[in-house]
Design a protein around this motif. Sequence first.
Motif, PDB file in Angstrom:
ATOM      1  N   TRP A  52      47.431  33.583  37.316  1.00 44.45           N
ATOM      2  CA  TRP A  52      48.565  34.497  37.306  1.00 44.45           C
ATOM      3  C   TRP A  52      49.036  34.871  38.705  1.00 44.45           C
ATOM      4  CZ3 TRP A  52      51.127  34.452  33.041  1.00 44.45           C
ATOM      5  CH2 TRP A  52      50.465  34.136  31.854  1.00 44.45           C
ATOM      6  N   GLY A  53      48.549  34.132  39.707  1.00 40.56           N
ATOM      7  CA  GLY A  53      49.111  34.241  41.039  1.00 40.56           C
ATOM      8  C   GLY A  53      48.613  35.390  41.886  1.00 40.56           C
ATOM      9  N   PHE A  54      47.385  35.843  41.640  1.00 40.66           N
ATOM     10  CA  PHE A  54      46.826  36.953  42.414  1.00 40.66           C
ATOM     11  C   PHE A  54      45.711  36.460  43.332  1.00 40.66           C
ATOM     12  CE2 PHE A  54      48.640  39.144  38.788  1.00 40.66           C
ATOM     13  CZ  PHE A  54      49.173  40.292  39.352  1.00 40.66           C
ATOM     14  N   GLU A  55      45.681  37.003  44.521  1.00 41.70           N
ATOM     15  CA  GLU A  55      44.485  36.870  45.345  1.00 41.70           C
ATOM     16  C   GLU A  55      43.470  37.895  44.865  1.00 41.70           C
ATOM     17  OE1 GLU A  55      45.153  37.114  49.506  1.00 41.70           O
ATOM     18  OE2 GLU A  55      46.618  35.477  49.544  1.00 41.70           O
ATOM     19  N   LEU A  56      42.220  37.540  44.903  1.00 38.40           N
ATOM     20  CA  LEU A  56      41.198  38.493  44.469  1.00 38.40           C
ATOM     21  C   LEU A  56      41.191  39.700  45.405  1.00 38.40           C
ATOM     22  CD1 LEU A  56      38.271  36.070  43.619  1.00 38.40           C
ATOM     23  CD2 LEU A  56      39.598  37.428  41.998  1.00 38.40           C
ATOM     24  N   PRO A  57      41.084  40.909  44.864  1.00 39.27           N
ATOM     25  CA  PRO A  57      41.000  42.095  45.722  1.00 39.27           C
ATOM     26  C   PRO A  57      39.778  42.037  46.626  1.00 39.27           C
ATOM     27  CG  PRO A  57      41.439  42.711  43.435  1.00 39.27           C
ATOM     28  CD  PRO A  57      41.111  41.247  43.430  1.00 39.27           C
ATOM     29  N   ALA A  58      39.841  42.757  47.715  1.00 37.74           N
ATOM     30  CA  ALA A  58      38.715  42.822  48.642  1.00 37.74           C
ATOM     31  C   ALA A  58      37.505  43.472  47.958  1.00 37.74           C
ATOM     32  CB  ALA A  58      39.100  43.623  49.879  1.00 37.74           C
ATOM     33  N   VAL A  59      36.328  43.008  48.345  1.00 32.57           N
ATOM     34  CA  VAL A  59      35.082  43.579  47.828  1.00 32.57           C
ATOM     35  C   VAL A  59      34.618  44.679  48.773  1.00 32.57           C
ATOM     36  CG1 VAL A  59      32.665  43.099  47.270  1.00 32.57           C
ATOM     37  CG2 VAL A  59      34.432  41.398  46.736  1.00 32.57           C
TER      38      VAL A  59
END
Length: 306
Positions: A52-59
Motif C-alpha cells: 500500500w505504498g508505506f515505508e515502515l515507521p521508525a522503531v
Amino acid sequence: MTTLVFGHKSPDTDSTASPLIWAWFLDHVGEPAEARLLGTPNTEAQFVAQRWGFELPAVIDDVEDGQPVVIVDTNNPAELPANINKAEIRAIIDHHKLVGGLETKSPIEITIRPVACTATLLFQLMGGHGGHAPDAIKGLALSAILSDTLEFRSPTTTPVDRRLAEQLAQDLGVDIPSYAAEMFAAKSDVSAFSEAELLRMDSKEFTVDGVDFRVSVLETVSPQQILSRKDALMAAMPQVAAEDGAQQVLLFVVDILKEEATMLIPNELTRKVAEASFGATVSGDTVVLPGIMSRKKQIIPSLKVA
C-alpha cells in the motif's frame, strides 16, 4: 509536540497498520502525529506496508518524559516502552482485555471494544472521515482486519469487522480471498528468521497460576516450514524465556487452512498446561488442538498449569 502513535512490541499487521491509520487521521483533523513501531514487524506486516505504498515507521526503544502518545492495539504495560507512564498518554484505543498498570497525568480518552481488530475500531471512531480516507489507508485497514480475523476464520471475528472489510474491499476493487492468500503466504515465509526471533515474533507475556509465560503464536498456511524446525525451536525456548523474564515459552503453530493449532511440548510443564488447558492427551513432543486459532479468545482464557 508531535504525537507519537504506536502499538505493542512484536508488531503484527494490526499493530503496524493501526498507528499509520490513526496518525493519518490525527493529521487530517489538524493534530500533528507520526506512527512508530516498538520492534521489527513480521513478514506479513512488511508485505502489507509495501503493497500500500508505506515505508515502515521508525522503531523506538522508549519514550521521553512528557512525550504525547496515543497507544493502539494494547493496554498492557509489559508490551509498551519502559518509560510509558512518564509520557503524556492522550488516548488508548484497543480491543484486548483491560490489564491495568498504565498511569496518566489527567483524564484521557480510552476506547476498548470487543471487535477482532483495532483498525475496525479506528474506522468506527473516525466516523465520516473514514469514508474519504485515501485508498492506501483503507488498504491498511482491510489488511489488518483480514490478518486479525484470519480472513474471517477466527472466532474473534464480529459482523462489524466483516462488514467493514467487505466495504473496504469493494471501495478498493480488491478480491478478498486472493488478497488474503497473498498476505498469508507472506506471513508463512519465515526462513530468514532465527529460532529466537520466531519465538518472539508474535508473542505476549502472561502470568498463569503464578507462572510467567511468553505465549507465542505463529499463524501460517505452511505449518511444516515451522514444525520442521521443532527441535531447534524447543532448544531455544529456555534461553528466550530466561532473557525475557519468563519461566516458559508456549508456542502454538496455527494452521490457518485446517483451523487448528499444534502446540510444542518440550517438557513436563508444557504437557501439564496442554492437558489442563485444552483437555488434550499428550503422547509426544507436539499435540494438535483442533479448532484452536485465537490466542486472545481461545488460548489465553483457557490456560491452566494444573
